[in-house]
Scaffold this motif. Structure first.
Motif, PDB file in Angstrom:
ATOM      1  N   UNK A  48      -0.925  13.375 -24.046  1.00  0.00           N
ATOM      2  CA  UNK A  48       0.316  12.662 -23.739  1.00  0.00           C
ATOM      3  C   UNK A  48      -0.020  11.469 -22.848  1.00  0.00           C
ATOM      4  N   UNK A  49       0.243  10.271 -23.349  1.00  0.00           N
ATOM      5  CA  UNK A  49       0.084   9.066 -22.535  1.00  0.00           C
ATOM      6  C   UNK A  49       1.448   8.791 -21.909  1.00  0.00           C
ATOM      7  N   UNK A  50       1.563   9.024 -20.631  1.00  0.00           N
ATOM      8  CA  UNK A  50       2.858   8.964 -19.953  1.00  0.00           C
ATOM      9  C   UNK A  50       2.964   7.706 -19.096  1.00  0.00           C
ATOM     10  N   UNK A  51       4.042   6.979 -19.299  1.00  0.00           N
ATOM     11  CA  UNK A  51       4.290   5.777 -18.493  1.00  0.00           C
ATOM     12  C   UNK A  51       4.465   6.185 -17.028  1.00  0.00           C
ATOM     13  N   UNK A  52       3.952   5.405 -16.076  1.00  0.00           N
ATOM     14  CA  UNK A  52       4.090   5.761 -14.655  1.00  0.00           C
ATOM     15  C   UNK A  52       5.537   5.992 -14.231  1.00  0.00           C
ATOM     16  N   UNK A  53       6.474   5.201 -14.749  1.00  0.00           N
ATOM     17  CA  UNK A  53       7.881   5.409 -14.402  1.00  0.00           C
ATOM     18  C   UNK A  53       8.372   6.762 -14.899  1.00  0.00           C
ATOM     19  N   UNK A  58      13.030  12.767 -12.971  1.00  0.00           N
ATOM     20  CA  UNK A  58      13.319  14.161 -12.615  1.00  0.00           C
ATOM     21  C   UNK A  58      13.545  15.047 -13.838  1.00  0.00           C
ATOM     22  N   UNK A  59      14.065  14.463 -14.921  1.00  0.00           N
ATOM     23  CA  UNK A  59      14.372  15.269 -16.093  1.00  0.00           C
ATOM     24  C   UNK A  59      13.312  15.153 -17.182  1.00  0.00           C
ATOM     25  N   UNK A  60      12.167  14.617 -16.844  1.00  0.00           N
ATOM     26  CA  UNK A  60      11.102  14.507 -17.837  1.00  0.00           C
ATOM     27  C   UNK A  60      10.652  15.900 -18.281  1.00  0.00           C
ATOM     28  N   UNK A  61      10.403  16.047 -19.570  1.00  0.00           N
ATOM     29  CA  UNK A  61      10.060  17.375 -20.096  1.00  0.00           C
ATOM     30  C   UNK A  61       8.638  17.455 -20.657  1.00  0.00           C
ATOM     31  N   UNK A  62       7.858  16.371 -20.539  1.00  0.00           N
ATOM     32  CA  UNK A  62       6.500  16.406 -21.092  1.00  0.00           C
ATOM     33  C   UNK A  62       5.654  17.488 -20.435  1.00  0.00           C
ATOM     34  N   UNK A  63       5.951  17.804 -19.154  1.00  0.00           N
ATOM     35  CA  UNK A  63       5.157  18.845 -18.481  1.00  0.00           C
ATOM     36  C   UNK A  63       5.369  20.209 -19.135  1.00  0.00           C
ATOM     37  N   UNK A  64       6.454  20.359 -19.902  1.00  0.00           N
ATOM     38  CA  UNK A  64       6.667  21.622 -20.614  1.00  0.00           C
ATOM     39  C   UNK A  64       5.575  21.830 -21.660  1.00  0.00           C
ATOM     40  N   UNK A  65       5.030  20.731 -22.189  1.00  0.00           N
ATOM     41  CA  UNK A  65       3.947  20.846 -23.165  1.00  0.00           C
ATOM     42  C   UNK A  65       2.686  21.394 -22.511  1.00  0.00           C
ATOM     43  N   UNK A  75      -2.072  11.953 -19.488  1.00  0.00           N
ATOM     44  CA  UNK A  75      -2.731  10.816 -18.844  1.00  0.00           C
ATOM     45  C   UNK A  75      -1.640   9.828 -18.455  1.00  0.00           C
ATOM     46  N   UNK A  76      -1.554   9.487 -17.179  1.00  0.00           N
ATOM     47  CA  UNK A  76      -0.538   8.533 -16.734  1.00  0.00           C
ATOM     48  C   UNK A  76      -1.132   7.127 -16.798  1.00  0.00           C
ATOM     49  N   UNK A  77      -0.568   6.306 -17.682  1.00  0.00           N
ATOM     50  CA  UNK A  77      -1.082   4.948 -17.878  1.00  0.00           C
ATOM     51  C   UNK A  77      -0.049   4.138 -18.661  1.00  0.00           C
ATOM     52  N   UNK A 126      -2.064  12.019 -30.308  1.00  0.00           N
ATOM     53  CA  UNK A 126      -1.711  11.208 -29.145  1.00  0.00           C
ATOM     54  C   UNK A 126      -0.236  10.855 -29.231  1.00  0.00           C
ATOM     55  N   UNK A 127       0.501  11.106 -28.167  1.00  0.00           N
ATOM     56  CA  UNK A 127       1.921  10.760 -28.124  1.00  0.00           C
ATOM     57  C   UNK A 127       2.195   9.952 -26.864  1.00  0.00           C
ATOM     58  N   UNK A 128       3.194   9.085 -26.938  1.00  0.00           N
ATOM     59  CA  UNK A 128       3.552   8.224 -25.810  1.00  0.00           C
ATOM     60  C   UNK A 128       4.865   8.713 -25.215  1.00  0.00           C
ATOM     61  N   UNK A 129       4.855   8.973 -23.925  1.00  0.00           N
ATOM     62  CA  UNK A 129       6.029   9.525 -23.250  1.00  0.00           C
ATOM     63  C   UNK A 129       6.612   8.476 -22.312  1.00  0.00           C
ATOM     64  N   UNK A 130       7.782   7.943 -22.698  1.00  0.00           N
ATOM     65  CA  UNK A 130       8.430   6.886 -21.919  1.00  0.00           C
ATOM     66  C   UNK A 130       9.800   6.638 -22.526  1.00  0.00           C
ATOM     67  N   UNK A 131      10.558   5.731 -21.936  1.00  0.00           N
ATOM     68  CA  UNK A 131      11.769   5.279 -22.612  1.00  0.00           C
ATOM     69  C   UNK A 131      11.311   4.571 -23.894  1.00  0.00           C
TER      70      UNK A 131
END
Length: 243
Positions: A48-53, A58-65, A75-77, A126-131
């Motif tokens: 998971x490539x997660x945007x820093x924002x 608070x309601x982000x759910x990527x950590x459930x993965x 990876x935060x980037x 690879x997935x991108x996690x952001x708005x």
């Protein structure tokens, strides 16, 4: 992408909320009863490539993965670069087949998931996690490098002419996605595993169950919102007055 609820979240302001040590969520919305007690092993390595924002949402759910799947990492980037992937695949020569999930565009084609012919064995997703706005920027910034080693895949049903939906009942108030075939990060990974993994249907069901429970619990703390009146554009207001 992240969950967004149509309402204000009511939380006590006079005291610090207690956080569960396992799922890292406030105790009233703890998900330990639905998160697998032992992370599920998969042949697909999820990155998971997660945007820093998004990492601060608070309601982000990527950590459930990462809590539910053994082979999932975040990876935060703002974009994917070779040096971010190198530590993960340093011992692989050649690296395993790689794929990244994102809807197609006129300039970047994507293979529908139902048509994907993936070999059995270890795969990388690879997935991108952001708005959606940030996700498009992240993919655009990463694609010059990413397109050389990974295949772009989209979920079936992506259609810009169709209003987006979600897998949830309307009472579990969750923001609609912008177009048909767009879903949250966790749901997208669940669908991939359901289609590609051996025994993936059970894994998909588990992940979707965790996500549904997260929505259901959070919905208990929503304050109802009054509907906003629909405002007419300036030229239409003048037409109404004239008539």
């Amino acid at each position: 992408m992240e969950l967004e609820f149509a309402g204000e979240i009511s939380t006590p302001s006079h005291r610090r909320r207690q956080i569960c040590d396992n799922c890292n969520r406030p105790t009233p919305v703890c998900l330990c009863h639905v998160i697998p007690s032992s992370p599920i092993p998969t042949s697909t390595q999820i990155i998971v490539i997660q945007h820093p924002h998004e990492s601060q949402h608070k309601l982000n759910t990527a950590h459930l993965l990462t809590k539910s799947l053994l082979n999932a990492a975040t990876i935060i980037a703002r974009r994917l670069t070779p040096n971010l992937l190198h530590p993960i695949f340093a011992g692989d020569n050649p690296p395993p087949p790689m794929f990244y999930l994102f809807p197609h565009t006129p300039s970047s084609a994507a293979v529908p998931l139902s048509e994907l012919k993936a070999e059995k064995g270890r795969l990388v997703l690879i997935v991108f996690d952001a708005t959606w706005k940030h996700a498009k920027e992240m993919v655009k910034a990463s694609e010059g490098f990413l397109s050389k080693l990974a295949t772009r895949v989209c979920l079936d049903g992506f259609d810009k002419e169709v209003e987006g939906e979600s897998i949830y009942e309307s009472e579990l108030v969750l923001r609609k996605e912008p177009w048909g075939g767009c879903v949250s990060t966790t749901e997208a990974v669940a669908r991939w595993l359901g289609a590609v993994e051996e025994g993936g249907a059970a894994v998909e069901e588990t992940l979707v169950g965790v996500l549904k429970e997260a929505v259901k619990l959070q919905a208990q703390f929503l304050k109802p919102m009054k509907p906003r009146p629909k405002l007419l554009k300036k030229n239409k207001r003048h037409q109404c007055v004239a008539t």
